[in-house]
Write a protein that holds these residues in place. Structure first.
Motif, PDB file in Angstrom:
ATOM      1  N   VAL A   4       0.844  -1.214   0.000  1.00  0.00           N
ATOM      2  CA  VAL A   4       0.000   0.000   0.000  1.00  0.00           C
ATOM      3  C   VAL A   4       0.871   1.253   0.000  1.00  0.00           C
ATOM      4  CG1 VAL A   4      -1.703   1.286   1.340  1.00  0.00           C
ATOM      5  CG2 VAL A   4      -1.891  -1.196   1.113  1.00  0.00           C
ATOM      6  N   LEU A   5       1.920   1.230   0.778  1.00  0.00           N
ATOM      7  CA  LEU A   5       2.820   2.385   0.820  1.00  0.00           C
ATOM      8  C   LEU A   5       3.508   2.598  -0.536  1.00  0.00           C
ATOM      9  CD1 LEU A   5       4.446   1.920   4.354  1.00  0.00           C
ATOM     10  CD2 LEU A   5       2.644   3.529   3.678  1.00  0.00           C
ATOM     11  N   VAL A   6       3.920   1.476  -1.166  1.00  0.00           N
ATOM     12  CA  VAL A   6       4.567   1.587  -2.479  1.00  0.00           C
ATOM     13  C   VAL A   6       3.590   2.137  -3.507  1.00  0.00           C
ATOM     14  CG1 VAL A   6       5.603   0.268  -4.351  1.00  0.00           C
ATOM     15  CG2 VAL A   6       6.266  -0.177  -1.988  1.00  0.00           C
ATOM     16  N   PHE A   7       2.357   1.660  -3.490  1.00  0.00           N
ATOM     17  CA  PHE A   7       1.350   2.140  -4.431  1.00  0.00           C
ATOM     18  C   PHE A   7       1.081   3.639  -4.244  1.00  0.00           C
ATOM     19  CE2 PHE A   7      -3.144   2.947  -5.489  1.00  0.00           C
ATOM     20  CZ  PHE A   7      -3.130   2.611  -6.833  1.00  0.00           C
ATOM     21  N   ILE A   8       0.966   4.061  -3.010  1.00  0.00           N
ATOM     22  CA  ILE A   8       0.728   5.495  -2.743  1.00  0.00           C
ATOM     23  C   ILE A   8       1.919   6.320  -3.233  1.00  0.00           C
ATOM     24  CG2 ILE A   8       0.472   7.189  -0.901  1.00  0.00           C
ATOM     25  CD1 ILE A   8      -1.120   5.089   0.662  1.00  0.00           C
ATOM     26  N   ALA A   9       3.118   5.829  -3.007  1.00  0.00           N
ATOM     27  CA  ALA A   9       4.305   6.562  -3.465  1.00  0.00           C
ATOM     28  C   ALA A   9       4.342   6.660  -4.981  1.00  0.00           C
ATOM     29  CB  ALA A   9       5.566   5.860  -2.937  1.00  0.00           C
ATOM     30  N   PHE A  10       3.948   5.556  -5.669  1.00  0.00           N
ATOM     31  CA  PHE A  10       3.923   5.591  -7.131  1.00  0.00           C
ATOM     32  C   PHE A  10       2.906   6.610  -7.653  1.00  0.00           C
ATOM     33  CE2 PHE A  10       2.101   3.987 -11.115  1.00  0.00           C
ATOM     34  CZ  PHE A  10       3.239   4.012 -11.918  1.00  0.00           C
ATOM     35  N   ILE A  11       1.729   6.630  -7.067  1.00  0.00           N
ATOM     36  CA  ILE A  11       0.703   7.613  -7.482  1.00  0.00           C
ATOM     37  C   ILE A  11       1.190   9.043  -7.229  1.00  0.00           C
ATOM     38  CG2 ILE A  11      -1.640   8.431  -6.992  1.00  0.00           C
ATOM     39  CD1 ILE A  11      -1.524   5.868  -8.628  1.00  0.00           C
ATOM     40  N   PHE A  12       1.873   9.220  -6.136  1.00  0.00           N
ATOM     41  CA  PHE A  12       2.392  10.550  -5.833  1.00  0.00           C
ATOM     42  C   PHE A  12       3.419  11.016  -6.868  1.00  0.00           C
ATOM     43  CE2 PHE A  12       5.673  13.166  -3.764  1.00  0.00           C
ATOM     44  CZ  PHE A  12       4.904  14.251  -3.387  1.00  0.00           C
ATOM     45  N   LEU A  13       4.317  10.085  -7.262  1.00  0.00           N
ATOM     46  CA  LEU A  13       5.329  10.443  -8.253  1.00  0.00           C
ATOM     47  C   LEU A  13       4.705  10.743  -9.613  1.00  0.00           C
ATOM     48  CD1 LEU A  13       8.139   7.869  -7.362  1.00  0.00           C
ATOM     49  CD2 LEU A  13       8.090  10.326  -6.860  1.00  0.00           C
ATOM     50  N   VAL A  14       3.716   9.932 -10.015  1.00  0.00           N
ATOM     51  CA  VAL A  14       3.042  10.193 -11.305  1.00  0.00           C
ATOM     52  C   VAL A  14       2.335  11.552 -11.281  1.00  0.00           C
ATOM     53  CG1 VAL A  14       1.213   9.416 -12.836  1.00  0.00           C
ATOM     54  CG2 VAL A  14       2.835   7.766 -11.881  1.00  0.00           C
ATOM     55  N   SER A  15       1.661  11.827 -10.209  1.00  0.00           N
ATOM     56  CA  SER A  15       0.953  13.115 -10.102  1.00  0.00           C
ATOM     57  C   SER A  15       1.931  14.287 -10.102  1.00  0.00           C
ATOM     58  CB  SER A  15       0.111  13.137  -8.809  1.00  0.00           C
ATOM     59  OG  SER A  15      -0.813  12.078  -8.811  1.00  0.00           O
ATOM     60  N   ALA A  16       3.022  14.090  -9.433  1.00  0.00           N
ATOM     61  CA  ALA A  16       4.030  15.170  -9.403  1.00  0.00           C
ATOM     62  C   ALA A  16       4.631  15.388 -10.775  1.00  0.00           C
ATOM     63  CB  ALA A  16       5.117  14.832  -8.385  1.00  0.00           C
ATOM     64  N   GLY A  17       4.849  14.305 -11.540  1.00  0.00           N
ATOM     65  CA  GLY A  17       5.394  14.463 -12.889  1.00  0.00           C
ATOM     66  C   GLY A  17       4.434  15.157 -13.824  1.00  0.00           C
ATOM     67  N   LEU A  18       3.152  14.779 -13.747  1.00  0.00           N
ATOM     68  CA  LEU A  18       2.161  15.452 -14.593  1.00  0.00           C
ATOM     69  C   LEU A  18       2.022  16.933 -14.232  1.00  0.00           C
ATOM     70  CD1 LEU A  18      -0.608  12.668 -14.731  1.00  0.00           C
ATOM     71  CD2 LEU A  18       1.037  13.308 -16.523  1.00  0.00           C
ATOM     72  N   ALA A  19       2.088  17.225 -12.965  1.00  0.00           N
ATOM     73  CA  ALA A  19       2.014  18.639 -12.559  1.00  0.00           C
ATOM     74  C   ALA A  19       3.229  19.421 -13.041  1.00  0.00           C
ATOM     75  CB  ALA A  19       1.898  18.721 -11.037  1.00  0.00           C
ATOM     76  N   TRP A  20       4.366  18.769 -13.017  1.00  0.00           N
ATOM     77  CA  TRP A  20       5.592  19.460 -13.494  1.00  0.00           C
ATOM     78  C   TRP A  20       5.510  19.726 -14.986  1.00  0.00           C
ATOM     79  CZ3 TRP A  20       9.633  18.105 -16.805  1.00  0.00           C
ATOM     80  CH2 TRP A  20      10.776  18.879 -16.733  1.00  0.00           C
TER      81      TRP A  20
END
Length: 586
Positions: A4-20
């Motif tokens: 669950v922690l890994v999945f949340i971290a992956f979603i966070f990184l994808v969202s951060a990349g799209l925002a960038w």
């Protein structure tokens, strides 16, 4: 939680990349074959993502089409396997419930669905055992023994089948194979140890016992007791041929189990042969302190050859002091005193036991004292009668069975080191008591005369004749006497009276049709017949008017037997032979 922690971290990184990317707009221009394609960076990234998703879906569809036959076959196999395990489970339940028919049916179905796997073979063997089909069970176990992963399982099944069929050689062979394949298997070592002990292979049994101890299948206390019994058995076997080896084995057994009387007796006897009397006495004293036994006392009495009976009596008293007030010590002193003809000391040694309630052995010792000191048959009988109902003595017992002598292996269970010197909780009729009863009954059946002597049968004495008085006086001319003789009146006639009470010889036996009539009764000594006195006629008439007295013939006096009389003894055809004893001691 980590996923669950890994999945949340992956979603966070994808969202951060799209925002960038959204914060940094730009254009992408593609020139290919005269065409120019212009797009923003965000749209181009989205198009690439869609393209990869479409390719993944396409690959999945193509792979599913290619794997369809295998997937279908796998589905059918899983279903078949599930049905097989279901049948296997039902079969195991049927075996546990004792339903042989359902177990055979389930075993057949499981073998059909699962093939030659270990569990269906085991279920087949158990179903065959439950049905009593030994051949099928053996075939299944042989198939299990042929597989490397189930070899021990198959050997165990074959071992059980061999023992059920009383094929002990085959059972021993399977146990040896199992012990070689898996030394830590408990049943193999126990079974092999049992067969080696029964066959008298004491060295092999001791090696197997050591392997079992190293494997943890037998605790140390049990191993010491069994090893002591095996060493004692080996010492008994080697005593005549190899005294040195037998002495070493007996002393080692005594060290392992000081309470084992046979080991101490053999060790002391062999030490005495080597003239090591002091050490032999110490060995016997140690065993006597641990567990007094009559054999230990006998060995202690004869530990030094050539001693007098007085020296043995002193030694017995010393041994009895090591365990004061013990019954075996008192009986040992009494036996030594009887041998020394010191009957007072023997009575004194048994006095406490007699007051507390004598046992069978004490009663027999008292009977022997009475016979050898006073030859008092009455008291001997009394002590023998008390011995019949007295408490029984300690005996060698193994698994509830009474043995004549100590044995290393129980004849009932085959276990080693379980024979113990104890009193049976429910003692059976004593063999000594039964022998005493038989001897007493035989003495009561004895008669005064031998069976081949002629018998004297008592004949009833003839009743005397009574002469009734005549109503009229007889003529003076003659008087009729009993014997019908005529007496002249000129001479004084004899008086007619009843027969005098004198012993009359028995009448001659009437001949009978038997070919061999009994011999006549011997004639008694003749008694002189009294002569009749002459009387007058008046006296004869007065005497005839009185009734004649009737006297019974004299009977021979009957002398009642003495209560201590053992009864008559039969004639001995061989007088040179000594008279047999009526009782025996252990």
């Amino acid at each position: 939680m980590l996923r669950v922690l890994v999945f949340i971290a992956f979603i966070f990184l994808v969202s951060a990349g799209l925002a960038w990317l959204a914060e940094r707009p730009g254009d992408i221009v593609l020139n290919w074959q005269g065409y120019e394609i212009r797009s923003s960076l965000m749209i181009a990234a989205l198009a690439v993502a869609i393209l990869f998703a479409a390719l993944a879906i396409l690959w999945t569809v193509i792979r599913a089409i290619l794997r369809a036959p295998g997937s279908f076959e796998s589905y059918l196999g899983r279903r078949r396997r599930d049905r097989g395990y279901k049948a296997l489970s039902d079969g195991m339940i049927a075996v546990g419930a004792g339903d042989a028919r359902s177990a055979r049916k389930a075993a057949k179905e499981s073998r059909t669905l699962l093939g030659a796997e270990p569990l269906p073979l085991l279920l087949t063997a158990q179903a065959a055992q439950l049905s009593g089909e030994s051949a099928d069970a053996r075939t299944a176990f042989e198939a299990l023994a042929a597989r490397p992963d189930t070899k021990v399982l198959g050997l165990h099944g074959l071992f059980i089948e061999a023992r059920r069929q009383d094929e002990h050689e085959a059972a021993k062979h399977f146990a040896e194979q199992a012990a070689e394949t898996a030394p830590k298997i408990g049943w193999a070592g126990v079974a092999l140890f049992e067969y080696q002990s029964r066959d008298g292979d004491w060295l092999g049994a001791m090696r197997t016992l050591e392997d079992a101890v190293r494997a943890g299948a037998v605790d140390k206390a049990t191993a010491q007791r069994r090893r002591a019994a095996l060493l004692t058995a080996r010492a008994m076997e080697l005593e005549a041929g190899d005294p040195a080896e037998a002495r070493a084995a007996a002393l080692e057994a005594h060290r392992l189990d000081p309470a084992l009387a046979p080991a101490a007796v053999i060790g002391a006897r062999l030490l005495s042969r080597a003239s090591d009397y002091r050490r032999a006495a110490r060995v016997l004293e140690t065993t006597w302190k641990a567990a007094p036994h009559p054999d230990v006392a006998d060995a202690y009495a004869g530990v030094r050859h050539g001693d007098s009976v007085r020296d043995r009596l002193k030694r017995m008293r010393k041994l009895a002091e090591l365990r004061a007030n013990h019954p075996d010590g008192a009986m040992a002193v009494a036996r030594a005193a009887i041998d020394a003809h010191d009957f007072a000391a023997a009575r004194q040694a048994l006095e406490g036991q007699v007051k507390a309630g004598p046992s069978e052995a004490v009663c027999l010792l008292m009977a022997e004292i009475e016979e050898r000191e006073h030859s008092d048959e009455g008291k001997v009988r009394m002590w023998l009668a008390r011995a019949i109902n007295a408490p029984r003595n300690a005996v060698w017992m193994a698994d509830g069975r009474i043995l004549d002598d100590w044995a290393p292996v129980s004849p009932v269970s085959g276990e080693v080191g379980v024979v113990a010197w104890t009193v049976s909780p429910e003692p059976p009729p004593s063999r000594v008591a039964l022998q005493i009863e038989a001897d007493l009954a035989a003495e009561q059946r004895m008669t005064v005369e031998p069976s081949d002597a002629p018998r004297i049968e008592a004949k009833p004495a003839p009743e005397p004749e009574i002469i009734e008085p005549e109503p009229e006086a007889p003529d003076a001319g003659e008087i009729v006497a009993d014997d019908a003789s005529v007496v002249s009146a000129d001479e004084p006639p004899p008086v007619a009276v009843a027969p005098a009470p004198e012993p009359v010889p028995a009448p001659e036996p009437v001949p009978e049709p038997e070919p061999a009539p009994p011999p006549p009764r011997p004639e008694p000594e003749p008694v002189p017949e009294p002569k009749p006195a002459p009387v007058t006629a008046s006296a004869v008439s007065a005497k005839a008017s009185e009734p004649a007295p009737i006297e019974e013939p004299p009977e021979e006096p009957v002398i009642p037997p003495s209560p201590d009389d053992p009864g008559p003894m039969p004639d001995n055809d061989e007088p040179d032979q000594p008279r047999p004893r009526r009782f025996g001691l252990f």
